[in-house]
Design a protein around this motif. Structure first.
Motif, PDB file in Angstrom:
ATOM      1  N   ALA A 138       3.223  -3.643   8.199  1.00 36.80           N
ATOM      2  CA  ALA A 138       3.700  -4.726   7.342  1.00 36.80           C
ATOM      3  C   ALA A 138       5.169  -5.052   7.561  1.00 36.80           C
ATOM      4  CB  ALA A 138       3.476  -4.361   5.874  1.00 36.80           C
ATOM      5  N   ASP A 139       5.865  -4.199   8.324  1.00 37.59           N
ATOM      6  CA  ASP A 139       7.302  -4.357   8.559  1.00 37.59           C
ATOM      7  C   ASP A 139       8.070  -4.397   7.243  1.00 37.59           C
ATOM      8  OD1 ASP A 139       9.646  -4.568   9.962  1.00 37.59           O
ATOM      9  OD2 ASP A 139       9.450  -6.706  10.403  1.00 37.59           O
ATOM     10  N   ARG A 140       7.632  -3.575   6.279  1.00 36.91           N
ATOM     11  CA  ARG A 140       8.334  -3.462   4.993  1.00 36.91           C
ATOM     12  C   ARG A 140       8.197  -2.037   4.502  1.00 36.91           C
ATOM     13  NH1 ARG A 140       7.254  -4.412  -0.464  1.00 36.91           N
ATOM     14  NH2 ARG A 140       5.202  -5.350  -0.141  1.00 36.91           N
ATOM     15  N   ASP A 141       9.303  -1.336   4.510  1.00 40.34           N
ATOM     16  CA  ASP A 141       9.319   0.064   4.112  1.00 40.34           C
ATOM     17  C   ASP A 141       9.700   0.176   2.633  1.00 40.34           C
ATOM     18  OD1 ASP A 141       9.076   2.793   4.361  1.00 40.34           O
ATOM     19  OD2 ASP A 141      10.827   3.061   5.647  1.00 40.34           O
ATOM     20  N   ILE A 142       9.658   1.383   2.097  1.00 42.07           N
ATOM     21  CA  ILE A 142      10.119   1.650   0.745  1.00 42.07           C
ATOM     22  C   ILE A 142      11.218   2.705   0.821  1.00 42.07           C
ATOM     23  CG2 ILE A 142       7.875   1.119  -0.262  1.00 42.07           C
ATOM     24  CD1 ILE A 142       7.411   4.137  -0.579  1.00 42.07           C
ATOM     25  N   THR A 143      11.996   2.827  -0.236  1.00 46.36           N
ATOM     26  CA  THR A 143      13.001   3.886  -0.313  1.00 46.36           C
ATOM     27  C   THR A 143      12.494   4.961  -1.267  1.00 46.36           C
ATOM     28  OG1 THR A 143      14.170   2.733  -2.100  1.00 46.36           O
ATOM     29  CG2 THR A 143      14.900   2.310   0.148  1.00 46.36           C
ATOM     30  N   MET A 144      12.931   6.182  -1.019  1.00 48.49           N
ATOM     31  CA  MET A 144      12.473   7.303  -1.824  1.00 48.49           C
ATOM     32  C   MET A 144      13.575   8.349  -1.898  1.00 48.49           C
ATOM     33  SD  MET A 144       9.197   9.773  -1.077  1.00 48.49           S
ATOM     34  CE  MET A 144       8.128   8.347  -0.928  1.00 48.49           C
ATOM     35  N   ASP A 145      13.864   8.841  -3.088  1.00 53.14           N
ATOM     36  CA  ASP A 145      14.817   9.924  -3.256  1.00 53.14           C
ATOM     37  C   ASP A 145      14.135  11.249  -2.935  1.00 53.14           C
ATOM     38  OD1 ASP A 145      16.832   8.216  -4.138  1.00 53.14           O
ATOM     39  OD2 ASP A 145      16.144   8.345  -6.212  1.00 53.14           O
ATOM     40  N   ALA A 146      14.855  12.157  -2.301  1.00 49.37           N
ATOM     41  CA  ALA A 146      14.280  13.467  -1.993  1.00 49.37           C
ATOM     42  C   ALA A 146      13.836  14.191  -3.258  1.00 49.37           C
ATOM     43  CB  ALA A 146      15.305  14.307  -1.232  1.00 49.37           C
ATOM     44  N   ASN A 147      14.517  13.943  -4.364  1.00 48.42           N
ATOM     45  CA  ASN A 147      14.122  14.594  -5.613  1.00 48.42           C
ATOM     46  C   ASN A 147      12.696  14.230  -6.028  1.00 48.42           C
ATOM     47  OD1 ASN A 147      16.418  16.057  -6.038  1.00 48.42           O
ATOM     48  ND2 ASN A 147      17.305  14.683  -7.562  1.00 48.42           N
ATOM     49  N   GLN A 148      12.200  13.053  -5.623  1.00 41.24           N
ATOM     50  CA  GLN A 148      10.837  12.671  -5.972  1.00 41.24           C
ATOM     51  C   GLN A 148       9.824  13.634  -5.353  1.00 41.24           C
ATOM     52  OE1 GLN A 148      10.665   8.655  -4.549  1.00 41.24           O
ATOM     53  NE2 GLN A 148      11.764   7.806  -6.292  1.00 41.24           N
ATOM     54  N   VAL A 149      10.110  14.069  -4.117  1.00 44.47           N
ATOM     55  CA  VAL A 149       9.234  15.033  -3.457  1.00 44.47           C
ATOM     56  C   VAL A 149       9.228  16.345  -4.234  1.00 44.47           C
ATOM     57  CG1 VAL A 149       8.827  16.291  -1.298  1.00 44.47           C
ATOM     58  CG2 VAL A 149       9.679  13.940  -1.234  1.00 44.47           C
ATOM     59  N   TRP A 150      10.395  16.725  -4.705  1.00 46.90           N
ATOM     60  CA  TRP A 150      10.535  17.962  -5.476  1.00 46.90           C
ATOM     61  C   TRP A 150       9.818  17.854  -6.827  1.00 46.90           C
ATOM     62  CZ3 TRP A 150      15.577  18.966  -8.554  1.00 46.90           C
ATOM     63  CH2 TRP A 150      15.491  20.185  -9.252  1.00 46.90           C
ATOM     64  N   TYR A 151      10.137  16.793  -7.568  1.00 43.75           N
ATOM     65  CA  TYR A 151       9.585  16.648  -8.913  1.00 43.75           C
ATOM     66  C   TYR A 151       8.056  16.584  -8.903  1.00 43.75           C
ATOM     67  CZ  TYR A 151      14.326  15.227 -10.381  1.00 43.75           C
ATOM     68  OH  TYR A 151      15.664  15.170 -10.635  1.00 43.75           O
ATOM     69  N   GLU A 152       7.489  15.896  -7.913  1.00 47.35           N
ATOM     70  CA  GLU A 152       6.054  15.623  -7.942  1.00 47.35           C
ATOM     71  C   GLU A 152       5.250  16.525  -7.008  1.00 47.35           C
ATOM     72  OE1 GLU A 152       5.193  11.403  -7.825  1.00 47.35           O
ATOM     73  OE2 GLU A 152       7.180  10.986  -8.650  1.00 47.35           O
ATOM     74  N   PRO A 158       0.805  -1.225   0.000  1.00 48.83           N
ATOM     75  CA  PRO A 158       0.000   0.000   0.000  1.00 48.83           C
ATOM     76  C   PRO A 158       0.837   1.273   0.000  1.00 48.83           C
ATOM     77  CG  PRO A 158      -0.968  -1.604   1.478  1.00 48.83           C
ATOM     78  CD  PRO A 158       0.363  -2.168   1.056  1.00 48.83           C
ATOM     79  N   ARG A 159       1.956   1.282   0.707  1.00 50.23           N
ATOM     80  CA  ARG A 159       2.815   2.468   0.726  1.00 50.23           C
ATOM     81  C   ARG A 159       3.393   2.752  -0.653  1.00 50.23           C
ATOM     82  NH1 ARG A 159       6.539   2.957   5.822  1.00 50.23           N
ATOM     83  NH2 ARG A 159       4.423   3.288   6.616  1.00 50.23           N
ATOM     84  N   GLU A 160       3.651   1.710  -1.406  1.00 55.99           N
ATOM     85  CA  GLU A 160       4.190   1.903  -2.755  1.00 55.99           C
ATOM     86  C   GLU A 160       3.194   2.593  -3.683  1.00 55.99           C
ATOM     87  OE1 GLU A 160       5.237  -2.040  -3.898  1.00 55.99           O
ATOM     88  OE2 GLU A 160       7.025  -2.136  -2.617  1.00 55.99           O
ATOM     89  N   GLN A 161       1.897   2.507  -3.365  1.00 57.50           N
ATOM     90  CA  GLN A 161       0.871   3.114  -4.210  1.00 57.50           C
ATOM     91  C   GLN A 161       0.638   4.589  -3.935  1.00 57.50           C
ATOM     92  OE1 GLN A 161      -2.875   0.881  -4.797  1.00 57.50           O
ATOM     93  NE2 GLN A 161      -2.102  -0.565  -3.266  1.00 57.50           N
ATOM     94  N   VAL A 162       1.094   5.089  -2.802  1.00 50.58           N
ATOM     95  CA  VAL A 162       0.627   6.377  -2.325  1.00 50.58           C
ATOM     96  C   VAL A 162       0.951   7.518  -3.276  1.00 50.58           C
ATOM     97  CG1 VAL A 162       0.905   8.104  -0.488  1.00 50.58           C
ATOM     98  CG2 VAL A 162       0.549   5.709   0.097  1.00 50.58           C
ATOM     99  N   ARG A 163       2.153   7.552  -3.849  1.00 52.02           N
ATOM    100  CA  ARG A 163       2.516   8.667  -4.714  1.00 52.02           C
ATOM    101  C   ARG A 163       1.545   8.822  -5.871  1.00 52.02           C
ATOM    102  NH1 ARG A 163       8.091   7.122  -6.498  1.00 52.02           N
ATOM    103  NH2 ARG A 163       7.793   8.818  -8.010  1.00 52.02           N
ATOM    104  N   GLY A 164       1.011   7.708  -6.374  1.00 55.54           N
ATOM    105  CA  GLY A 164       0.056   7.782  -7.474  1.00 55.54           C
ATOM    106  C   GLY A 164      -1.341   8.188  -7.047  1.00 55.54           C
ATOM    107  N   LEU A 165      -1.561   8.332  -5.753  1.00 55.44           N
ATOM    108  CA  LEU A 165      -2.886   8.672  -5.232  1.00 55.44           C
ATOM    109  C   LEU A 165      -2.979  10.109  -4.742  1.00 55.44           C
ATOM    110  CD1 LEU A 165      -3.441   5.452  -3.069  1.00 55.44           C
ATOM    111  CD2 LEU A 165      -4.263   5.853  -5.392  1.00 55.44           C
ATOM    112  N   LEU A 166      -1.848  10.807  -4.657  1.00 55.93           N
ATOM    113  CA  LEU A 166      -1.817  12.133  -4.056  1.00 55.93           C
ATOM    114  C   LEU A 166      -2.178  13.230  -5.051  1.00 55.93           C
ATOM    115  CD1 LEU A 166       1.448  11.948  -1.927  1.00 55.93           C
ATOM    116  CD2 LEU A 166      -0.858  12.256  -1.021  1.00 55.93           C
ATOM    117  N   ALA A 167      -2.893  14.232  -4.562  1.00 55.10           N
ATOM    118  CA  ALA A 167      -3.115  15.459  -5.320  1.00 55.10           C
ATOM    119  C   ALA A 167      -1.821  16.267  -5.365  1.00 55.10           C
ATOM    120  CB  ALA A 167      -4.212  16.285  -4.643  1.00 55.10           C
TER     121      ALA A 167
END
Length: 325
Positions: free
Chosen positions: A242-256, A221-230
């Motif tokens: 779930a004891d399973r995190d994801i990795t994310m580059d800071a640039n993703q926050v900037w780009y999107e 579910p966490r992997e889906q969140v970026r595609g669900l945000l306004a």
């Protein structure tokens, strides 16, 4: 004194009832004779070793009872006073526990009629709901809010509070259709399984996405969140069931153009105990006045391991509270 204890991490079978020394309060602390103690999903995560604790350990993040002893410097509380508290170092599933005076709230005044079992069961989740939606998510009037893990004890409070704060759309997500239906019965506008989220986003949000996604789940579910945000949406992480995190580059926050935020009760307690107290007080008032509703099931000492199994297996209904006395 009696306590639930584990000497090694693992499944619910590592829990045992043991006799342990009664603790004494230090500077700024109180000892509480516990009448009721919440059994929290965080207890499951600590017990299975997701977040290491010194062993042996006694679980328990929230208690109700009466003040048994005051530590040096404590003047605002008194022996015999009924209270609800978030203990300093866990240990709430025991006959006596130590809590900071800052996070010990008298069950008096507006809270005088609050049942101690309900107070113990609501303390952490109510404080987390307030801190998450007010401070981390900063929910505003008209926001579209999605709550992952909507059918759990915390998820149900989040949905109700989001509505109270003015959200225009409150959608829940859960692991099964049955649990999604439970969220709808509790007041969500809509509830979906995680597999339905992407397909329903345009229909539910007019193609705009959610302004806020509250994520206590992690994993797929966490992997889906970026595609669900306004645009300028807020992804607020408050757990990792779930004891399973994801990795994310800071640039993703900037780009999107979205915000990544979080709320962790222990983190706030460690750095701003006064702020946690404010969240705890507001959350308990909302429970006491009926704004936040919680189903509590009292269990005995021999029911704690089974409560852990149900919480871990996602079959729990309501909030389990250990009846200590």
């Amino acid at each position: 004194m009696r306590a639930v204890r584990y000497t090694r991490t693992g499944g619910p079978e590592v829990l045992e009832i043991a006799e342990v020394p009664a603790p004494r309060p230090g500077e700024g602390e109180v000892a509480i004779d516990v009448s009721h103690a919440g059994v929290h999903f965080a207890d499951v995560m600590f017990r299975r070793g997701q977040f290491p604790l010194p062993l042996p350990a006694v679980p328990g993040l929230e208690v109700a009872g009466t003040v048994a002893e005051l530590g040096p410097g404590v003047t605002a509380l008194r022996v015999g006073q009924p209270v609800v508290a978030v203990p300093t170092g866990f240990g709430g599933n025991a006959e006596r526990v130590i809590a900071s005076a800052v996070t010990t709230i008298p069950l008096e005044g507006e809270l005088a009629g609050l049942d101690p079992a309900l107070a113990a069961g609501a303390a952490c989740n109510a404080a987390t709901a307030v801190g998450t939606l007010r401070n981390a998510a900063r929910v505003e009037k008209g926001d579209r809010v999605l709550v992952l893990g909507a059918s759990g004890a915390l998820g149900l409070l989040l949905g109700r509070l989001a509505r109270t704060l003015g959200a225009a759309l409150v959608v829940g997500a859960a692991s099964t259709p049955e649990r999604a239906a439970r969220a709808v019965r509790a007041g969500y506008d809509h509830a979906l399984t995680y597999g339905e989220l992407a397909a329903k986003i345009d229909e539910l949000t007019d193609g705009q996405g959610y302004d806020v996604v509250i994520d206590s789940v992690g994993g797929e579910p966490r992997e889906q969140v970026r595609g669900l945000l306004a645009v300028f949406g807020r992804h607020v992480v408050i757990g990792n069931a779930a004891d399973r995190d994801i990795t994310m580059d800071a640039n993703q926050v900037w780009y999107e153009s979205f915000t990544l935020a979080g709320y962790n009760l222990g983190g706030v307690l460690g750095r701003r105990p006064d702020l946690l107290r404010a969240h705890l007080e507001e959350g308990l008032r909302l429970v006491a006045d009926g704004t936040l509703l919680l189903d509590v099931e009292e269990i005995g000492w021999d029911g704690v391991a089974e409560a852990h199994r149900r919480l871990e297996g996602r079959t729990a209904i309501g909030k389990y509270v250990l009846r200590v006395r």
